[in-house]
Design a protein around this motif. Structure first.
Motif, PDB file in Angstrom:
ATOM      1  N   ASN A   1      -4.308  -2.412   6.528  1.00  0.00           N
ATOM      2  CA  ASN A   1      -2.827  -1.865   5.774  1.00  0.00           C
ATOM      3  C   ASN A   1      -2.323  -1.189   5.730  1.00  0.00           C
TER       4      ASN A   1
ATOM      5  N   HIS B   1       6.538  -3.269  -2.336  1.00  0.00           N
ATOM      6  CA  HIS B   1       5.315  -3.657  -3.217  1.00  0.00           C
ATOM      7  C   HIS B   1       5.569  -2.517  -4.661  1.00  0.00           C
TER       8      HIS B   1
ATOM      9  N   ALA C   1       1.104   1.902   4.785  1.00  0.00           N
ATOM     10  CA  ALA C   1       2.466   1.460   3.780  1.00  0.00           C
ATOM     11  C   ALA C   1       3.006   2.973   4.112  1.00  0.00           C
TER      12      ALA C   1
ATOM     13  N   MET D   1       4.744  -2.007   1.852  1.00  0.00           N
ATOM     14  CA  MET D   1       3.055  -2.425   2.410  1.00  0.00           C
ATOM     15  C   MET D   1       3.206  -3.147   3.312  1.00  0.00           C
TER      16      MET D   1
END
Ligand SMILES: [Cu+2]
Length: 147
Positions: A43, A74, A45, A109
């Motif tokens: 993942n 998020h 950001a 995210m």
């Protein structure tokens, strides 16, 4: 979470009113960037500043990018000694105010990166707002520590 949901409903009502009287809400996105991938981390950001120069609250309700299977909104919440990430239904950008997405706070995210995020590369990121605006930004990948 319930408060956010209530705001979402309120915004929906404002949206319906907007068909009668035009809305002037307007969100600009400043210095959006993606954090370079941590090796082995699936993942990513994204961070930046959302500025609402309009006279109505606007919600960031969704985001997407070809580089990720999905993008969630998020926040970090404290749980005892620990911080953990929590998905939000939407992020409110109050009228006349700015909201910062930054490490340790609100962030995008990127779930399921299709390739690692490499410094110097750019990826399109689309932000979708409750006022119906969809803004696509060619977004740079930057180092983990921002200078
Ligand atoms: Cu997160």
């Amino acid at each position: 979470m319930r408060k956010i949901f209530t705001l979402a409903i309120t915004s929906l009502c404002i949206g319906l009113l907007a068909t009668v009287s035009p809305a002037f809400a307007e969100v600009e996105i400043e210095s959006l960037w993606l954090r370079e991938s941590i090796p082995g981390q699936p993942n990513g950001a994204g961070f930046g500043v959302l500025r609402n120069s309009g006279d109505q609250d606007v919600l960031l309700v969704a985001a997407s990018s070809p580089i990720a299977g999905d993008i969630e909104i998020h926040q970090h919440v404290r749980e005892g000694e620990q911080m953990r990430m929590e998905q939000m239904e939407a992020l409110v950008v109050p009228a006349g105010e700015t909201v910062s997405l930054q490490p340790g706070g609100y962030h995008l995210m990127l779930i399921g990166l299709t390739a690692p995020l490499v410094i110097g590369e750019y990826h399109d990121v689309t932000l979708i707002f409750s006022d119906g605006n969809e803004i696509t930004i060619r977004t740079p990948v930057k180092a983990l520590v921002r200078n």
